[in-house]
Every structure is written in structure tokens, then in C-alpha cells.
Design an enzyme around this catalytic site. Structure first.
Site, PDB file in Angstrom:
ATOM      1  N   CYS A 114      35.749  44.071  48.798  1.00 45.75           N
ATOM      2  CA  CYS A 114      36.819  43.487  48.231  1.00 45.75           C
ATOM      3  C   CYS A 114      37.542  42.553  48.915  1.00 45.75           C
ATOM      4  O   CYS A 114      37.919  41.418  48.634  1.00 45.75           O
ATOM      5  CB  CYS A 114      37.818  44.755  47.685  1.00 45.75           C
ATOM      6  N   CYS A 210      39.984  52.383  45.041  1.00 42.71           N
ATOM      7  CA  CYS A 210      40.989  52.529  44.070  1.00 42.71           C
ATOM      8  C   CYS A 210      40.410  52.441  42.463  1.00 42.71           C
ATOM      9  O   CYS A 210      41.376  53.175  41.759  1.00 42.71           O
ATOM     10  CB  CYS A 210      41.817  51.148  44.185  1.00 42.71           C
TER      11      CYS A 210
END
Length: 371
Positions: A114, A210
Site C-alpha cells: 500500500c 485495515c
């Protein structure tokens, strides 16, 4: 007092600082510190999930509620705020890759991917398009100016240090990025948020991964890749079948839980995940000992590589750095290291400075190297 990270001298005009705002306490305090510097501040929040599905998701990042929190902080600080839809990019480059890595028998680190993609590539590009003089984030690392330019260092607070997840940051990115929280303990950051009247001061931290708020990684991968979630053989180090597993998606190198083999004189651990044969190779803990590991996609920030020079290596996010050497493609451990899993990263340090790192492709057993 202006944070040293925001002392942008020599511009001849008012600086413009772009802040990556995830909706959490850390990035909110960064935005406040940037505003206190007198610069023009622009907050950017990435929407990484479907808004409707993400509104109530707890422990996430860049979801619906987080977007609202980031907007509320921006309004209180009086700064501009933009929300950028990166859901498709995030799914393709992070979530899909996460699932494919597990299917391949590897143990992925989606947070690094990410940072390499939507956060430090797409977001940095957006920041430049907005005319930003730098991009500031709430990561707990330090940017230190050395003789040859900006260096990446561990955070002052070892419990919060995120340098392992940022090893792939390039020199060009590091020149532009700012990390004003690297010199602060978390408690002080929360106190600053409370003093500034930010509504997120007591907001819980987001989870490491997440998009898996319930922690059931295997369940997510099984839903995404159901064809790969099938039972298979468990074999010992000699290749003899000694049991059955529930699907390789549910196991990683070094794991002991879930291996239920009766009659073994000692605990058994996953030594290797053989995705092609769809089987687990298990053995005693001694068989986990690794002497070296081959790395791919090496990112180097430490100047010329000196083969044999002493350094330390960290092979898991929660592991302690251990003495090692590096020849440019392979890291050699001074003492046997355990739980070295393909798909994880090996990050190399000189003291607190991040020298670089790469993705673990394979590991050589310590006993084999000694022989």
C-alpha cells in the site's frame, strides 16, 4: 515552535504542505502542526473502500467514518480537504495481491504494498499536481539529513516505529516526504490532539491490515479464492504423509497452531508451504533455523553496499533486528534465525538508519549451510 520537518527555506514564498489524512489521530496532528507552521495546508484523504460498506467498519483506515473524521479535523483547522477515490487501485494492487500471495504459499505484507502504491506513488503524484512543496504523513519514522541527503531512521518510540513497513521508500520519495511524528512518543501525540481540541484525540489506532478488521485473513482469502481453499497432505521432512491440513491458506512458516498430529514426540511447526503440491512440510523447531535468505526487489538507501559489513536485519514486523551481513542479493544471519517466511520483508539497518531491504524469496536452512 515549527517542526523541523516543515522548515522549507529558500522558497521565496509561502510554503504549501500537502498532508495525507487518514482520519486518525496521527495524521490529524500532522495537519495541525503543518497549519501552525504558517504554511498553506491541503489535506488529502484516500477512499479505499466502498463508502456504504465501510461507514461502520471499526479498526479500519481510509473508510467512510475515517473520511468524515478527516473532514471534521480539516474544517476545525481551516484547511482545504479533498477526498480521492482509489478503491479500484487499492483492490488491484493490495487486496488482490494479498490473496494471490497466500494462494502461492507466501506470507504477504499488504501495508508495504500500500505504501509503495496508492500512498507513496499515487498520493505523492497528487501532491505534486496540487503544487505541494512536500507531502507529510503520520508515520512513525524519522527523516534525517545526512552527508549525502535525506536518510530514513527509526522512530524515537520503539513501540511505534514503522520503519519496517517503509523500507521500499525510494530516495526520490524521501526527498519530498516529511514525517514530523518520528521524534514523538504516541502519548505526546494524543496529548497534542487533545490540547488542539481535535475530536479524534481518543480515537483507537487502526489495525495493521485495515481491510481485515476481524483478523480472519484466511477467511478473506477463502472468499476471494475459493478454488484454492481445499484440504491437502501434511508431510514430514522426509516426505512421509503424516496428516491432513484444512487448506494452505490457513498456514504460514513457523506456525504451530492448527497442526494436529497425534503421536509426535515433540511439537511440530510449518517448515515450508508447498503450494504446487498443495501440502505442508512440518518438523521440529530446530528445522526452522535459517542461515541466510535470498531477497528480490531490493531497495537500497544506504549508499554503496559493502559485502560483509556488519549490520542488523529484521525479518518480521515484530521481530528484533539481529546481526547480519548483506551481499546485495542475500542476507546472512550471524546466528540462526527462525520463522523466515517467503513473502515477508528483510529490512536492513545500520543502528537506527534504514539501509534498505527486499522481499524474502527463499531461505537456506542453517544446518545445510553449515554442512
Amino acid at each position: 515552535m515549527i517542526s523541523p520537518d516543515f522548515q522549507l527555506d529558500g522558497l521565496g514564498r509561502r510554503p504549501r504542505i500537502v498532508v495525507a489524512m487518514s482520519g486518525g489521530v496521527d495524521s490529524s496532528v500532522v495537519a495541525a502542526l503543518a497549519a501552525q507552521s504558517g504554511a498553506e495546508v491541503i489535506g488529502i484523504t484516500l477512499q479505499l473502500y466502498d463508502h456504504g460498506a465501510a461507514v461502520g467498519r471499526a479498526g479500519s483506515c481510509c473508510a467512510g467514518r475515517d473520511i468524515r473524521d478527516a473532514r471534521a479535523v480539516a474544517d476545525r483547522l481551516g484547511i482545504a480537504h479533498y477526498v480521492i477515490d482509489k478503491e479500484s487501485s487499492f483492490r488491484e494492487t493490495v487486496i488482490d495481491r494479498f490473496a494471490d500471495e497466500y494462494v502461492a504459499g507466501r506470507t504477504p505484507i499488504p501495508c508495504v504494498r500500500c505504501n509503495m502504491g496508492v500512498k507513496f506513488t499515487d498520493l505523492l503524484g497528487l501532491s505534486r499536481e496540487l503544487g505541494g512543496d512536500c507531502l507529510a504523513t503520520g508515520h512513525y519514522v524519522r527523516r534525517v539529513m545526512g552527508e549525502d541527503g535525506a536518510e530514513l531512521h527509526r522512530a524515537i518510540d520503539p513501540a511505534r516505529d514503522q520503519s519496517y513497513f517503509l523500507f521500499a521508500t525510494t530516495r526520490a520519495q524521501l526527498d519530498y516526504l516529511r514525517f514530523p511524528l518520528g521524534g514523538l512518543p504516541k502519548a505526546e501525540v494524543r496529548a497534542l490532539a487533545a490540547d488542539l481540541g481535535l475530536g479524534v484525540a481518543a480515537k483507537p489506532d487502526s489495525q495493521d491490515i485495515c481491510f481485515v478488521p476481524d483478523g480472519d485473513y484466511a477467511g478473506l482469502v477463502a472468499r476471494m479464492r475459493p478454488e484454492a481453499d481445499v484440504p491437502g497432505d501434511i508431510v514430514d521432512l522426509q516426505g512421509r504423509v503424516i496428516g491432513r491440513h484444512r487448506g494452505i491458506l490457513r498456514y504460514t512458516v513457523g506456525q504451530r497452531r492448527g497442526i494436529e498430529i497425534g503421536g509426535s514426540p515433540e511439537p511440530l511447526y510449518v517448515i515450508r508451504v508447498d503450494a504446487e503440491a498443495h501440502r505442508l512440510v512440518v518438523g521440529p523447531r530446530a528445522a526452522l533455523a535459517v542461515g541466510s535468505a535470498a531477497l528480490s526487489e531490493v531497495n537500497w538507501l544506504g549508499g554503496a553496499i559493502r559485502p560483509g559489513a556488519p549490520l542488523t536485519a529484521k525479518v518480521r514486523s515484530l521481530a528484533k533486528p539481529v546481526p547480519a551481513t548483506f551481499d546485495g542479493t542475500r542476507v546472512f544471519f550471524a546466528s540462526p534465525e527462525y520463522g523466515v517466511a517467503p513473502g515477508q520483508a528483510a529490512v536492513l539497518y545500520d543502528g537506527d538508519r534504514v539501509l534498505g531491504g527486499g522481499w524474502i524469496e527463499s531461505a537456506a536452512p542453517a544446518l545445510a549451510e553449515a554442512a
